[in-house]
Design a protein around this motif. Structure first.
Motif, PDB file in Angstrom:
ATOM      1  N   ILE A   1       0.859  -1.180   0.000  1.00  0.00           N
ATOM      2  CA  ILE A   1       0.000   0.000   0.000  1.00  0.00           C
ATOM      3  C   ILE A   1       0.895   1.230   0.000  1.00  0.00           C
ATOM      4  O   ILE A   1       1.780   1.361   0.843  1.00  0.00           O
ATOM      5  CB  ILE A   1      -0.932   0.042   1.222  1.00  0.00           C
ATOM      6  N   GLU A   2       0.654   2.099  -0.980  1.00  0.00           N
ATOM      7  CA  GLU A   2       1.399   3.353  -1.070  1.00  0.00           C
ATOM      8  C   GLU A   2       0.412   4.516  -1.083  1.00  0.00           C
ATOM      9  O   GLU A   2      -0.617   4.456  -1.760  1.00  0.00           O
ATOM     10  CB  GLU A   2       2.241   3.384  -2.351  1.00  0.00           C
ATOM     11  N   THR A   3       0.703   5.551  -0.315  1.00  0.00           N
ATOM     12  CA  THR A   3      -0.139   6.738  -0.311  1.00  0.00           C
ATOM     13  C   THR A   3       0.755   7.957  -0.388  1.00  0.00           C
ATOM     14  O   THR A   3       1.938   7.902  -0.030  1.00  0.00           O
ATOM     15  CB  THR A   3      -1.027   6.785   0.954  1.00  0.00           C
ATOM     16  N   SER A   4       0.219   9.069  -0.853  1.00  0.00           N
ATOM     17  CA  SER A   4       1.057  10.250  -1.071  1.00  0.00           C
ATOM     18  C   SER A   4       0.312  11.521  -0.707  1.00  0.00           C
ATOM     19  O   SER A   4      -0.920  11.543  -0.611  1.00  0.00           O
ATOM     20  CB  SER A   4       1.492  10.313  -2.537  1.00  0.00           C
ATOM     21  N   VAL A   5       1.087  12.594  -0.526  1.00  0.00           N
ATOM     22  CA  VAL A   5       0.523  13.915  -0.267  1.00  0.00           C
ATOM     23  C   VAL A   5       1.521  14.949  -0.773  1.00  0.00           C
ATOM     24  O   VAL A   5       2.733  14.810  -0.608  1.00  0.00           O
ATOM     25  CB  VAL A   5       0.234  14.113   1.248  1.00  0.00           C
ATOM     26  N   ALA A   6       1.014  15.982  -1.420  1.00  0.00           N
ATOM     27  CA  ALA A   6       1.868  17.059  -1.918  1.00  0.00           C
ATOM     28  C   ALA A   6       2.133  18.050  -0.799  1.00  0.00           C
ATOM     29  O   ALA A   6       1.234  18.410  -0.038  1.00  0.00           O
ATOM     30  CB  ALA A   6       1.205  17.753  -3.105  1.00  0.00           C
ATOM     31  N   LEU A   7       3.410  18.488  -0.679  1.00  0.00           N
ATOM     32  CA  LEU A   7       3.800  19.463   0.333  1.00  0.00           C
ATOM     33  C   LEU A   7       4.523  20.630  -0.331  1.00  0.00           C
ATOM     34  O   LEU A   7       5.232  20.455  -1.326  1.00  0.00           O
ATOM     35  CB  LEU A   7       4.719  18.816   1.377  1.00  0.00           C
ATOM     36  N   ASP A   8       4.359  21.815   0.233  1.00  0.00           N
ATOM     37  CA  ASP A   8       4.986  23.009  -0.346  1.00  0.00           C
ATOM     38  C   ASP A   8       6.492  23.004  -0.155  1.00  0.00           C
ATOM     39  O   ASP A   8       7.251  23.320  -1.077  1.00  0.00           O
ATOM     40  CB  ASP A   8       4.383  24.273   0.282  1.00  0.00           C
ATOM     41  N   GLU A   9       6.926  22.650   1.054  1.00  0.00           N
ATOM     42  CA  GLU A   9       8.355  22.652   1.351  1.00  0.00           C
ATOM     43  C   GLU A   9       8.778  21.260   1.790  1.00  0.00           C
ATOM     44  O   GLU A   9       8.275  20.735   2.785  1.00  0.00           O
ATOM     45  CB  GLU A   9       8.677  23.683   2.440  1.00  0.00           C
ATOM     46  N   ILE A  10       9.703  20.702   1.048  1.00  0.00           N
ATOM     47  CA  ILE A  10      10.110  19.328   1.338  1.00  0.00           C
ATOM     48  C   ILE A  10      11.524  19.107   0.818  1.00  0.00           C
ATOM     49  O   ILE A  10      11.877  19.575  -0.271  1.00  0.00           O
ATOM     50  CB  ILE A  10       9.104  18.333   0.698  1.00  0.00           C
ATOM     51  N   GLU A  11      12.354  18.434   1.605  1.00  0.00           N
ATOM     52  CA  GLU A  11      13.714  18.091   1.198  1.00  0.00           C
ATOM     53  C   GLU A  11      13.725  16.666   0.674  1.00  0.00           C
ATOM     54  O   GLU A  11      13.241  15.748   1.339  1.00  0.00           O
ATOM     55  CB  GLU A  11      14.682  18.196   2.387  1.00  0.00           C
ATOM     56  N   THR A  12      14.272  16.478  -0.514  1.00  0.00           N
ATOM     57  CA  THR A  12      14.302  15.165  -1.145  1.00  0.00           C
ATOM     58  C   THR A  12      15.107  14.169  -0.312  1.00  0.00           C
ATOM     59  O   THR A  12      16.130  14.523   0.289  1.00  0.00           O
ATOM     60  CB  THR A  12      14.905  15.266  -2.551  1.00  0.00           C
ATOM     61  N   GLY A  13      14.635  12.924  -0.290  1.00  0.00           N
ATOM     62  CA  GLY A  13      15.349  11.870   0.411  1.00  0.00           C
ATOM     63  C   GLY A  13      14.446  10.686   0.680  1.00  0.00           C
ATOM     64  O   GLY A  13      13.260  10.697   0.331  1.00  0.00           O
ATOM     65  N   SER A  14      14.986   9.632   1.281  1.00  0.00           N
ATOM     66  CA  SER A  14      14.194   8.444   1.613  1.00  0.00           C
ATOM     67  C   SER A  14      14.787   7.751   2.820  1.00  0.00           C
ATOM     68  O   SER A  14      15.999   7.807   3.054  1.00  0.00           O
ATOM     69  CB  SER A  14      14.130   7.473   0.427  1.00  0.00           C
ATOM     70  N   VAL A  15      13.926   7.099   3.593  1.00  0.00           N
ATOM     71  CA  VAL A  15      14.359   6.410   4.795  1.00  0.00           C
ATOM     72  C   VAL A  15      13.242   5.448   5.194  1.00  0.00           C
ATOM     73  O   VAL A  15      12.098   5.591   4.758  1.00  0.00           O
ATOM     74  CB  VAL A  15      14.635   7.426   5.934  1.00  0.00           C
TER      75      VAL A  15
END
Length: 369
Positions: free
Chosen positions: A53-67
């Motif tokens: 299951i994958e879900t998403s949300v758009a944000l105005d300020e966000i730093e790229t990365g993954s963890v």
């Protein structure tokens, strides 16, 4: 990696993906959620290797990365925060710091590159369908699926997709539920797949009370469903599903058709069920002219329950035994005021369906009491 999000938005996304997190995983990383930030969008992903299951949300300020972070702990932290709180998420070396107001939590992480994902569906059959109609289809049939049966193909639901309709079938070998909706799928030819039991439960949960259309893609070994900002993917069960058409009695060939008031029928069964607590939950049904009598088997304490109701039947008297639970489960998914019961003899399966409606059919095998 860094972002700020309000608690309610975060909680909604975490609730969506939590059903895919394995509590007793084969791999430790499956207890984690994958958190990714890219192109102004935040993604949360959970998997148990069989479904994702994958879900998403758009944000105005966000730093790229993954963890990846411990799923249960992250979800519990979010639930414990006050409504409308602002949550800061910051990846610092190999730790994630989640803070809100005066609260601060430091979580361990695991390498996101090691997080397994379900393979992307390749050549697939795609169509859209009403979310409400599709959930109703699953709800009317899912109760009849087997649970941990050695016949693994019974531990799921058959989706039979044709150009003009979708049909769902579930059976555990003792009862069968079938329901269908008329909808244009646009598929060139009929396609049948078996979706695992857990997957069916998660699809129903994710649709919830949503309305509108959902997108469905069916591949050779997986099914994907897009529900607003959620993408659900599940592997399919391999195997040949039983020929359900041979199991369903032909109503036109059944010499006994009984019309009953659904609510009265259900209430009688619920009353006699009080004294049928054995594993079989057996009850005798004696059909007579205008009367249906119920009687349970005598218990070890020599207790018996009896009841009766008026029915629309004037044929010969006969007696047949059933598992009360199987009949009640079927009646719970029928909304009509009246149901039709089709029978041949005491050794043949019983067909139950809404009065003069064949889109939903329920088959229950008799018991030898």
């Amino acid at each position: 990696m860094k972002f700020t999000i309000d608690r309610d938005t975060l909680q909604k996304r975490l609730t969506n993906v939590q059903g895919a997190v394995d509590r007793h995983p084969q791999l430790p990383i499956l207890m984690n959620l994958l958190v990714q930030a890219k192109d102004g969008t935040l993604f949360f992903t959970g998997t148990d290797l069989e479904l994702e299951i994958e879900t998403s949300v758009a944000l105005d300020e966000i730093e790229t990365g993954s963890v990846t972070v411990p799923a249960r702990k992250f979800i519990d932290i979010c639930n414990a925060l006050p409504e409308q709180a602002i949550v800061d998420f910051n990846l610092d070396d190999d730790k994630v710091v989640v803070s809100s107001g005066r609260s601060r939590f430091t979580l361990s992480t695991m390498d996101s590159s090691q997080f397994p994902t379900v393979d992307e569906i390749g050549d697939a059959t795609s169509f859209t369908v009403s979310a409400t109609a599709f959930k109703g289809l699953l709800t009317r049939t899912r109760f009849a699926m087997a649970n941990q049966d050695v016949r693994y193909y019974l531990n799921g639901m058959l989706l039979d997709i044709a150009p003009q309709r979708i049909r769902a079938v579930a059976t555990d070998g003792h009862r069968l539920a079938l329901s269908q909706i008329q909808t244009v799928t646009g598929v060139d030819e009929a396609k049948s797949v078996i979706v695992p039991r857990k997957g069916i439960g998660e699809i129903s949960r994710l649709i919830g009370s949503r309305e509108g259309e959902i997108g469905i893609r069916v591949g050779s070994n997986a099914i994907a469903i897009d529900i607003e900002d959620i993408r659900f993917t599940s592997k399919l069960i391999e195997g040949r599903y039983p020929d359900y058409g041979r199991v369903i009695p032909d109503a036109s060939k059944c010499d006994k058709k009984i019309k009953v008031d659904r609510q009265t029928f259900r209430q009688c069964l619920e009353r006699v069920a009080v004294l049928s607590r054995d594993k079989a939950r057996a009850v005798w049904m004696n059909f007579g002219s205008g009367i249906l009598k119920f009687k349970t088997e005598e218990t070890v304490e020599r207790e018996v329950a009896e009841d009766e109701m008026e029915i629309d039947y004037d044929g010969p008297e006969f007696k047949i035994g059933f598992n009360i639970g199987y009949i009640l489960d079927s009646l719970s998914e029928i909304q009509d005021d009246h149901v039709d019961i089709f029978l041949t003899d005491a050794t043949s399966s019983c067909l139950i369906q809404p009065h003069d409606d064949t889109d939903s059919q329920y088959v229950v095998m008799p018991m030898r009491i």
